[in-house]
Design a protein around this motif. Structure first.
Motif, PDB file in Angstrom:
ATOM      1  N   ASP A  57       1.014  -1.054  -0.410  1.00  0.00           N
ATOM      2  CA  ASP A  57      -0.061  -0.399  -0.100  1.00  0.00           C
ATOM      3  C   ASP A  57       1.205   1.488   0.392  1.00  0.00           C
ATOM      4  O   ASP A  57       0.699   2.508  -0.863  1.00  0.00           O
ATOM      5  CB  ASP A  57      -1.017  -0.160   1.228  1.00  0.00           C
ATOM      6  N   LEU A  60       2.285   1.874  -3.244  1.00  0.00           N
ATOM      7  CA  LEU A  60       1.438   2.090  -3.931  1.00  0.00           C
ATOM      8  C   LEU A  60       1.264   3.753  -3.848  1.00  0.00           C
ATOM      9  O   LEU A  60       1.569   4.723  -5.078  1.00  0.00           O
ATOM     10  CB  LEU A  60       0.089   1.933  -4.148  1.00  0.00           C
ATOM     11  N   VAL A  66       2.072  -1.004  -8.364  1.00  0.00           N
ATOM     12  CA  VAL A  66       1.212  -2.980  -7.063  1.00  0.00           C
ATOM     13  C   VAL A  66       1.909  -3.399  -7.979  1.00  0.00           C
ATOM     14  O   VAL A  66       1.895  -4.067  -8.704  1.00  0.00           O
ATOM     15  CB  VAL A  66      -0.170  -2.340  -8.479  1.00  0.00           C
TER      16      VAL A  66
END
Length: 166
Positions: A57, A60, A66
């Motif tokens: 996370d 990203l 990703v």
């Protein structure tokens, strides 16, 4: 003196009788039955590898990459940290590099607009990419610069999987 002996005897007998009465009453009370539970419900548990990429996370949010799942043998690296890295060229962004830490490994991810790759010096690299509804795969030998994806057929490709083998 006789009165003192009598008093001591009476006090001793009363104390013993009280202790006996307490023991009888306590023994007659229902006690909580010992409970047993399976260890798995109360123990520390097992560490189970789910292969999700740690810190995905944050990566990203910071880098727009990703990172989904992998076995830990292909890890995101700073392209300036060393020379022997997998390096991906993508339109509109800085190069993205990965360090290979074993003879075999896999990583699923999403990097859009990939058009070139420089492979690690010691492992062969298999790439899976998608373009529209097509899946395209490339096998690239160790220590090679190669055009992939958009530079091959003109369509924007998303890198979705990296596999390395010795």
């Amino acid at each position: 003196m006789n009165a003192r002996k009598t008093w001591t005897r009476t006090l001793g007998t009363a104390t013993a009788a009280g202790a006996l009465a307490w023991a009888v009453v306590a023994a007659g009370q229902p006690s909580a039955a010992p409970t047993s539970e399976p260890v798995a419900e109360t123990g520390p548990g097992y560490a189970i590898e789910d292969y999700n990429y740690p810190g995905a996370d944050r990566i990203l949010a910071e880098q727009g990459i990703v990172l989904k799942r992998g076995d830990g043998h292909i890890v995101l690296a700073d392209c300036l940290s060393e020379e022997n890295l997998l390096r991906f060229l993508a339109r509109g962004r800085a190069d993205v590099c990965f360090k290979v830490t074993a003879d075999e490994g896999f990583l699923t991810l999403e990097i859009p607009s990939v058009h070139g790759v420089r492979t690690d010096d010691s492992v062969n690299t298999h790439l899976a990419m998608t373009a529209e509804d097509d899946r395209v795969e490339y096998d690239i030998p160790a220590k090679t610069w190669e055009g992939v994806g958009e530079s091959v057929d003109g369509r924007e490709h998303v890198l979705v999987e990296i596999r390395v083998t010795k």
